[in-house]
Each structure stands twice: as C-alpha cells, then as structure tokens.
Design a protein around this motif. Structure first.
Motif, PDB file in Angstrom:
ATOM      1  N   ASP A  72      38.350  29.844  45.992  1.00 42.86           N
ATOM      2  CA  ASP A  72      38.173  30.339  47.360  1.00 42.86           C
ATOM      3  C   ASP A  72      39.180  29.711  48.308  1.00 42.86           C
ATOM      4  OD1 ASP A  72      36.076  31.911  46.537  1.00 42.86           O
ATOM      5  OD2 ASP A  72      34.532  30.447  47.066  1.00 42.86           O
ATOM      6  N   VAL A  73      39.497  28.432  48.087  1.00 39.85           N
ATOM      7  CA  VAL A  73      40.483  27.755  48.942  1.00 39.85           C
ATOM      8  C   VAL A  73      41.848  28.416  48.801  1.00 39.85           C
ATOM      9  CG1 VAL A  73      41.714  25.582  49.341  1.00 39.85           C
ATOM     10  CG2 VAL A  73      39.255  25.546  48.865  1.00 39.85           C
ATOM     11  N   GLN A  74      42.239  28.715  47.576  1.00 36.37           N
ATOM     12  CA  GLN A  74      43.526  29.376  47.348  1.00 36.37           C
ATOM     13  C   GLN A  74      43.538  30.781  47.941  1.00 36.37           C
ATOM     14  OE1 GLN A  74      43.446  28.843  43.107  1.00 36.37           O
ATOM     15  NE2 GLN A  74      44.913  27.143  43.140  1.00 36.37           N
ATOM     16  N   ILE A  75      42.429  31.489  47.855  1.00 38.98           N
ATOM     17  CA  ILE A  75      42.346  32.819  48.458  1.00 38.98           C
ATOM     18  C   ILE A  75      42.491  32.731  49.972  1.00 38.98           C
ATOM     19  CG2 ILE A  75      40.787  34.756  48.904  1.00 38.98           C
ATOM     20  CD1 ILE A  75      39.785  34.467  46.047  1.00 38.98           C
ATOM     21  N   ASN A  76      41.885  31.722  50.572  1.00 43.86           N
ATOM     22  CA  ASN A  76      42.035  31.524  52.023  1.00 43.86           C
ATOM     23  C   ASN A  76      43.480  31.224  52.390  1.00 43.86           C
ATOM     24  OD1 ASN A  76      39.307  31.944  52.559  1.00 43.86           O
ATOM     25  ND2 ASN A  76      38.777  29.788  52.297  1.00 43.86           N
ATOM     26  N   ASN A  77      44.140  30.406  51.565  1.00 42.01           N
ATOM     27  CA  ASN A  77      45.556  30.104  51.821  1.00 42.01           C
ATOM     28  C   ASN A  77      46.413  31.364  51.687  1.00 42.01           C
ATOM     29  OD1 ASN A  77      44.978  27.388  52.213  1.00 42.01           O
ATOM     30  ND2 ASN A  77      45.386  26.834  50.068  1.00 42.01           N
ATOM     31  N   LEU A  78      46.103  32.191  50.696  1.00 43.92           N
ATOM     32  CA  LEU A  78      46.827  33.445  50.542  1.00 43.92           C
ATOM     33  C   LEU A  78      46.552  34.387  51.711  1.00 43.92           C
ATOM     34  CD1 LEU A  78      46.251  34.083  46.724  1.00 43.92           C
ATOM     35  CD2 LEU A  78      48.473  33.814  47.825  1.00 43.92           C
ATOM     36  N   ASN A  79      45.329  34.384  52.192  1.00 44.01           N
ATOM     37  CA  ASN A  79      44.963  35.242  53.319  1.00 44.01           C
ATOM     38  C   ASN A  79      45.712  34.844  54.579  1.00 44.01           C
ATOM     39  OD1 ASN A  79      43.489  37.416  54.334  1.00 44.01           O
ATOM     40  ND2 ASN A  79      41.926  36.071  55.185  1.00 44.01           N
ATOM     41  N   ASP A  80      45.983  33.531  54.715  1.00 43.94           N
ATOM     42  CA  ASP A  80      46.765  33.058  55.862  1.00 43.94           C
ATOM     43  C   ASP A  80      48.235  33.463  55.735  1.00 43.94           C
ATOM     44  OD1 ASP A  80      44.518  31.854  56.928  1.00 43.94           O
ATOM     45  OD2 ASP A  80      44.927  29.904  56.015  1.00 43.94           O
ATOM     46  N   ALA A  81      48.729  33.583  54.495  1.00 39.61           N
ATOM     47  CA  ALA A  81      50.152  33.879  54.275  1.00 39.61           C
ATOM     48  C   ALA A  81      50.448  35.372  54.190  1.00 39.61           C
ATOM     49  CB  ALA A  81      50.629  33.195  52.990  1.00 39.61           C
ATOM     50  N   HIS A  82      49.440  36.174  53.848  1.00 37.62           N
ATOM     51  CA  HIS A  82      49.678  37.597  53.623  1.00 37.62           C
ATOM     52  C   HIS A  82      48.583  38.443  54.263  1.00 37.62           C
ATOM     53  CE1 HIS A  82      52.770  36.602  50.653  1.00 37.62           C
ATOM     54  NE2 HIS A  82      51.903  35.796  50.057  1.00 37.62           N
ATOM     55  N   ASP A  83      48.921  39.705  54.493  1.00 35.31           N
ATOM     56  CA  ASP A  83      47.937  40.697  54.915  1.00 35.31           C
ATOM     57  C   ASP A  83      47.645  41.642  53.750  1.00 35.31           C
ATOM     58  OD1 ASP A  83      47.907  39.706  57.540  1.00 35.31           O
ATOM     59  OD2 ASP A  83      49.682  40.904  58.064  1.00 35.31           O
ATOM     60  N   ASN A  84      46.494  42.323  53.827  1.00 40.96           N
ATOM     61  CA  ASN A  84      46.151  43.376  52.862  1.00 40.96           C
ATOM     62  C   ASN A  84      46.217  42.896  51.409  1.00 40.96           C
ATOM     63  OD1 ASN A  84      45.817  45.287  54.932  1.00 40.96           O
ATOM     64  ND2 ASN A  84      48.022  45.691  54.968  1.00 40.96           N
ATOM     65  N   MET A  85      45.509  41.826  51.117  1.00 44.90           N
ATOM     66  CA  MET A  85      45.458  41.335  49.744  1.00 44.90           C
ATOM     67  C   MET A  85      44.568  42.224  48.883  1.00 44.90           C
ATOM     68  SD  MET A  85      45.140  37.210  49.871  1.00 44.90           S
ATOM     69  CE  MET A  85      43.376  37.379  50.184  1.00 44.90           C
ATOM     70  N   THR A  86      44.905  42.267  47.600  1.00 50.45           N
ATOM     71  CA  THR A  86      44.054  42.927  46.617  1.00 50.45           C
ATOM     72  C   THR A  86      43.661  41.901  45.571  1.00 50.45           C
ATOM     73  OG1 THR A  86      45.154  45.053  46.922  1.00 50.45           O
ATOM     74  CG2 THR A  86      43.900  44.760  44.906  1.00 50.45           C
ATOM     75  N   LEU A  87      42.362  41.659  45.432  1.00 54.99           N
ATOM     76  CA  LEU A  87      41.860  40.757  44.404  1.00 54.99           C
ATOM     77  C   LEU A  87      41.581  41.579  43.156  1.00 54.99           C
ATOM     78  CD1 LEU A  87      39.305  38.669  46.524  1.00 54.99           C
ATOM     79  CD2 LEU A  87      41.769  38.360  46.288  1.00 54.99           C
ATOM     80  N   MET A  88      42.117  41.160  42.032  1.00 55.84           N
ATOM     81  CA  MET A  88      42.012  41.927  40.792  1.00 55.84           C
ATOM     82  C   MET A  88      41.473  41.054  39.666  1.00 55.84           C
ATOM     83  SD  MET A  88      45.780  43.675  40.748  1.00 55.84           S
ATOM     84  CE  MET A  88      45.547  44.133  39.024  1.00 55.84           C
ATOM     85  N   SER A  89      40.770  41.690  38.749  1.00 56.87           N
ATOM     86  CA  SER A  89      40.365  41.043  37.503  1.00 56.87           C
ATOM     87  C   SER A  89      40.392  42.085  36.395  1.00 56.87           C
ATOM     88  CB  SER A  89      38.963  40.433  37.619  1.00 56.87           C
ATOM     89  OG  SER A  89      38.961  39.342  38.533  1.00 56.87           O
ATOM     90  N   ILE A  90      40.813  41.647  35.213  1.00 54.24           N
ATOM     91  CA  ILE A  90      40.983  42.552  34.075  1.00 54.24           C
ATOM     92  C   ILE A  90      40.353  41.909  32.845  1.00 54.24           C
ATOM     93  CG2 ILE A  90      42.665  43.744  32.607  1.00 54.24           C
ATOM     94  CD1 ILE A  90      44.635  43.549  34.963  1.00 54.24           C
ATOM     95  N   GLN A  91      39.601  42.692  32.087  1.00 49.36           N
ATOM     96  CA  GLN A  91      38.938  42.158  30.899  1.00 49.36           C
ATOM     97  C   GLN A  91      38.860  43.235  29.820  1.00 49.36           C
ATOM     98  OE1 GLN A  91      37.772  38.983  30.254  1.00 49.36           O
ATOM     99  NE2 GLN A  91      37.366  39.736  28.185  1.00 49.36           N
ATOM    100  N   MET A  92      39.376  42.926  28.634  1.00 50.47           N
ATOM    101  CA  MET A  92      39.257  43.846  27.516  1.00 50.47           C
ATOM    102  C   MET A  92      37.804  43.931  27.069  1.00 50.47           C
ATOM    103  SD  MET A  92      42.394  44.774  27.184  1.00 50.47           S
ATOM    104  CE  MET A  92      42.254  45.759  25.685  1.00 50.47           C
ATOM    105  N   GLY A  93      37.388  45.112  26.625  1.00 44.34           N
ATOM    106  CA  GLY A  93      36.009  45.268  26.185  1.00 44.34           C
ATOM    107  C   GLY A  93      35.795  46.614  25.527  1.00 44.34           C
ATOM    108  N   GLU A  94      34.543  47.031  25.456  1.00 47.06           N
ATOM    109  CA  GLU A  94      34.208  48.336  24.888  1.00 47.06           C
ATOM    110  C   GLU A  94      32.879  48.801  25.467  1.00 47.06           C
ATOM    111  OE1 GLU A  94      31.776  47.209  20.811  1.00 47.06           O
ATOM    112  OE2 GLU A  94      33.908  47.727  20.643  1.00 47.06           O
ATOM    113  N   VAL A  95      32.649  50.089  25.376  1.00 48.22           N
ATOM    114  CA  VAL A  95      31.369  50.667  25.784  1.00 48.22           C
ATOM    115  C   VAL A  95      30.882  51.594  24.672  1.00 48.22           C
ATOM    116  CG1 VAL A  95      31.852  50.546  28.266  1.00 48.22           C
ATOM    117  CG2 VAL A  95      32.482  52.615  26.972  1.00 48.22           C
ATOM    118  N   GLU A  96      29.582  51.804  24.650  1.00 42.90           N
ATOM    119  CA  GLU A  96      28.994  52.757  23.724  1.00 42.90           C
ATOM    120  C   GLU A  96      28.483  53.948  24.519  1.00 42.90           C
ATOM    121  OE1 GLU A  96      26.009  51.124  21.247  1.00 42.90           O
ATOM    122  OE2 GLU A  96      27.363  49.735  20.206  1.00 42.90           O
TER     123      GLU A  96
END
Length: 342
Positions: A72-96
């Motif tokens: 969260d601290v790093q996200i706050n620092n990024l928010n101070d340095a940039h506008d319009n951030m996109t937080l992303m997460s990616i995970q391989m998996g499967e569905v039935e």
C-alpha cells in the motif's frame, strides 16, 4: 536497360532459376514473419493492446509477476508520481464448465483506469476462444480455489496471455483465488519514476519478462535473419558466376568506350527486374495465405511487414550484386583482346 532485358530473355532458364529461388526464399521469409507476428499476438495480446507506458513490479520478484506483491505504501508513492494508475494481477488457472470439462485460462483483474473490461463480483468475462470450446454466455463455471460458482457474463475479442485465453474477474474474487489482496503489477501511461522497492519496465521490457515470448520471437527472428543472409549470398554467387563468364565481353565493351558504371547499371537492372517479379509473386501468394489460413493457426501478415521485407530483399540483392561485380571494375580491355586471340 535494353541490353539487360535482352540478356535475360536470351538466358531465360538461367535467370528463371534465380528468380524461383528468390521467390521461394521471399515467400518463406514472409510466412515466418506472419507466423512470428501471429504467435506474438496470440502469446500476449493482453499486453500488446495496451497503450505505451510503464509497468511496475516488486523488485524482489526478479521479473516474475506471480511473485510480485506491491504494498500500500508503494501504491501511495506511485499515486503521488502518476495519474490514472491501473492495478493489475494475473494468475494462471482453469475452470470447469457445467458439463465438467476443464478449460485452461489466465485470470486477470484490474482496478483504476479503464484499460480492461470490468467483471462484476461472481462473474467472468472470457476471451472469445472459450466460446468456441463450448462455454456459453450465462453459463455457470467453477474453479477449485473459489467457493462460489462464477457466471459467464460475456466474451471479449482476442485477449490472451502466455497463449492462454484471458478471464477477467472481480478483484474480490481474485483475492479469494490467490489468497492475497496485494496487486502484482501497476501500469501507468507515463514515463518511469524511481520508486523504492519497485522495478519499472517499458512495454517491450515487460513483454520480455514472459519466458515464452522472448524465446519464441528470438527463434523465429533468427530464422528470418538467416533467410536474408542466404538471399544475399545467392545474389552474390549467381552474379559472380555470370560475370566471370562474361569477362571477355566486358573487356570488349570497355575497349569500345563503355564505362564501368554502365556495366554495373546493366547488372543492377537485371537484379531489380528479377527481384521485383519474384517478390510480386511471393507477396501475392503470402496474402492469399492470410485469407485461407484457418483461425487455429496464429498468422498475421500486415502490409507494413510485407513492404519492409520486400525493401530488405531489394537492398540485400543490390548489395550482393554489387559485391559480385568487383571483377567488372578490374577487367582490362587488353584481357579481352588476349582472350580473343587465344
């Protein structure tokens, strides 16, 4: 130019063989270029379709997004340095699906800027390729890592990552999936800023963190470079052999006042005519291949790539033919006279 054309017509078989070889090499180069571009897009269209900007991952993750956890601290620092951030997460998996059939995919979630489509909680937005596998809109699917079933709310077009179809999921569902609330990646449409504990990547640099992407493209590009080199050698060897056979003729032409540059122009004209005809046929066949290639084979050949490849072949042909013509500049009129006397 007239003499160059007359010589080609006089020796049709000889020049036809060269043209056919160049045609085959050019077609193979275009086909591999289309395959490389198609595989590239199939591998990471999720990233390739994003605007130019900067990706951030945890420095300790060592270029592996699944090991990255941005605080969260790093996200706050990024928010101070940039506008319009996109937080992303990616995970391989499967569905039935409802019939119990398993489907491999990659779960993607994002918060912030509207780069990716957003899925509601307990819903999924799937890449359209999964629709071809039998999954229908409104169908309930399940995954072992999430307690509730997920409803397929719709389909996206060509959204893949590591050759797997993307499944856009709500952040809360993704947190349950990976048992973590931390975001793996932050993307901004801006230049990189120095943030403690984070590594910044350009779009190309981030793509190269995918092991399959860099190795796949490197292999196909290496084949393409070899084909370029082979075509240059073919031009050089062919015209060298032709010129050796015509040294007496060149000497006589020089003796009657024909300049060396005129002889080079004749050779360049022959090279250009043969290459243009061979490339024209190769481009036509490759574009026909684009239309008939089945969707299951990732193949993309744009006119930009086609024109670039054609230009490279013209340049390489010119260089190869020019290098082979060194003996033209060295031959002396006396050589022709002596050869004629012999």
């Amino acid at each position: 130019m007239k003499i160059a054309i007359q010589e080609i017509l006089k020796n049709k078989l000889r020049y036809s063989i060269l043209g056919i070889i160049i045609l085959l090499i050019a077609f193979l180069t275009l086909a591999i270029s289309g395959l490389a571009r198609g595989l590239s897009y199939d591998n990471a269209s999720l990233i390739l379709d994003m605007p130019e900007g900067t990706f951030y991952m945890e420095e300790a993750a060592e270029d592996k997004h699944n090991f990255s956890a941005i605080s969260d601290v790093q996200i706050n620092n990024l928010n101070d340095a940039h506008d319009n951030m996109t937080l992303m997460s990616i995970q391989m998996g499967e569905v039935e699906d409802s019939s119990g059939q398993a489907h491999s995919l990659v779960f993607v979630t994002s918060e912030g800027h509207e780069i990716f489509p957003k899925a509601a909680q307990n819903e999924l937005l799937l890449d359209g390729s999964l629709q071809d596998e039998g999954i229908q809109s409104g169908e309930e699917v399940s995954t072992r890592l999430i307690s509730d079933n997920l409803t397929v709310s719709g389909f996206t077009e060509q959204q893949t990552y590591s050759h797997s179809p993307a499944a856009f999921i709500h952040p809360n569902d993704f947190s349950e999936l990976v048992q973590s609330d931390a975001s793996q990646i932050v993307f901004v449409e801006d230049e990189a800023a120095a943030i403690d504990g984070l590594t910044a990547y350009s779009n190309d640099e981030f793509l190269n963190t995918l092991p399959s992407f860099s190795s796949e493209q490197m292999s196909l590009n290496m084949i393409t470079y070899f084909l370029y080199a082979i075509s240059g050698l073919l031009f050089a060897i062919f015209f060298y052999m032709i010129n050796v056979q015509k040294l007496t003729t060149f000497g006589i032409l020089k003796a009657v006042g024909v300049k060396t540059i005129t002889l080079f122009k004749m050779m360049w004209t022959q090279m250009i005519l043969i290459t243009i005809i061979a490339l024209g046929i190769a481009v036509g066949i490759s574009q026909l291949l684009v239309m008939v290639m089945p969707d299951a084979i990732p193949f993309q050949l744009t006119w930009e790539v086609t024109l670039f490849t054609s230009a490279v072949f013209m340049i390489i042909g010119f260089i190869g033919a020019t290098l082979s013509g060194i003996q033209i500049s060295k031959v002396e009129p006396m050589y022709a006279i002596n050869q004629g006397g012999a």
